[in-house]
Design a protein around this motif. Structure first.
Motif, short mmCIF file in Angstrom:
data_model
loop_
_atom_site.label_atom_id
_atom_site.label_comp_id
_atom_site.label_asym_id
_atom_site.label_seq_id
_atom_site.Cartn_x
_atom_site.Cartn_y
_atom_site.Cartn_z
N THR A 3 0.85 -1.19 0.00
CA THR A 3 0.00 0.00 0.00
C THR A 3 0.88 1.24 0.00
O THR A 3 1.79 1.38 0.82
CB THR A 3 -0.92 0.01 1.23
OG1 THR A 3 -1.77 -1.13 1.19
CG2 THR A 3 -1.77 1.27 1.26
N GLY A 5 1.53 5.14 0.50
CA GLY A 5 1.03 6.31 1.22
C GLY A 5 1.42 7.58 0.49
O GLY A 5 2.60 7.80 0.21
N VAL A 39 -3.22 5.00 0.24
CA VAL A 39 -3.77 5.80 1.34
C VAL A 39 -3.22 7.21 1.15
O VAL A 39 -2.01 7.40 1.06
CB VAL A 39 -3.36 5.26 2.72
CG1 VAL A 39 -3.95 6.14 3.82
CG2 VAL A 39 -3.81 3.82 2.90
N VAL A 71 -1.26 8.40 7.16
CA VAL A 71 -1.21 7.37 6.12
C VAL A 71 -0.57 6.10 6.66
O VAL A 71 -0.94 4.99 6.27
CB VAL A 71 -0.51 7.86 4.83
CG1 VAL A 71 -1.27 9.02 4.21
CG2 VAL A 71 0.93 8.23 5.07
N GLY A 74 -3.12 4.33 8.43
CA GLY A 74 -4.08 3.78 7.47
C GLY A 74 -3.60 2.54 6.75
O GLY A 74 -4.32 2.00 5.91
N ALA A 76 -0.35 2.22 5.16
CA ALA A 76 0.67 2.41 4.12
C ALA A 76 1.96 1.68 4.48
O ALA A 76 2.35 1.64 5.65
CB ALA A 76 0.96 3.89 3.91
#
Length: 229
Positions: A3, A5, A39, A71, A74, A76
């Motif tokens: 993921t 960020g 994110v 982030v 979240g 990342a």
């Protein structure tokens, strides 16, 4: 897939280009319905530029640190800031999170080395040109950096902040920018860095003979390589 960020909003136009580039890149590499896992925390450019004008860099750092932490919280796996000017507080952001924060200057230097570019012309905001934190980091990567003639610095700033952040593409500004690129080439640069993300709206690689490195494209490619490794 990791993921990614993103810290965006500096400007939202460039952030949108990062978001679009990452998703198109994942789709091209993986096919089908694949899209990027992202994110994003988006900040207020007006607030940051006001703090920049007041030299309130501790407050700028606090805003971007909070964005990086959000982030990371979240999910990342690493962070990329969609800016060049505000890498001025990169060290503070790195120290505040436990995940890697990519530095765009390092990515640009590595791309220059990959393309066998030894001397680059450097186009960016007035602040980034006049303060050497970004260009010096590129130089530390083994690349010579040529700055534009001081007479052009305010012109570049006006094109970026008065036109491009509002997605205003002025043909006369394109001609002026291409003239600056030609000057840098004539001055010995064997490549040109568009080190303000919005400048890619005006200059495309096919517009000039000298190789042009767009900060957004380089940042997107590096983030994709890492996310899909």
């Amino acid at each position: 897939m990791q993921t990614i960020g993103l810290i965006g909003g500096m400007s939202w136009e460039s952030s949108a280009a990062y978001y679009e580039g990452l998703n198109k890149g994942v789709q091209q590499r993986l096919g089908g319905l694949h899209s990027a896992k992202i994110v994003m925390a988006s900040v207020d450019l007006a607030e940051l530029t006001d703090l920049q004008d007041r030299d309130a860099w501790d407050e700028v750092a606090a805003i971007l640190v909070a964005a990086a932490r959000s982030v990371a919280a979240g999910g990342a796996d690493f962070v990329l800031m969609c800016t060049t000017t505000f890498y001025r507080v990169y060290d503070e952001v790195v120290a505040a999170v436990d995940i890697p924060v990519l530095h765009l200057a390092d990515l640009l230097a590595a791309k220059c080395q990959q393309l066998d570019i030894h001397t680059v012309g450097f186009l960016s905001t007035a602040f980034t040109i006049q303060h050497d934190f970004f260009a010096q980091r590129i130089s530390a990567g083994g690349i010579d950096v040529n700055l534009p003639d001081p007479v052009h610095v305010e012109t570049l700033d006006s094109i970026i902040y008065d036109e491009l952040v509002f997605r205003t593409v002025n043909p006369s500004s394109r001609r002026r920018l291409l003239g600056i690129v030609d000057e840098l080439w004539d001055g010995g640069a064997d490549g040109v860095l568009l080190a303000a993300s919005e400048l890619s709206l005006l200059v495309r690689p096919e517009d000039v003979e000298v190789p042009v490195l767009d900060a957004i494209t380089v940042g997107v490619e590096a983030a994709l390589d890492r996310a899909l490794a």
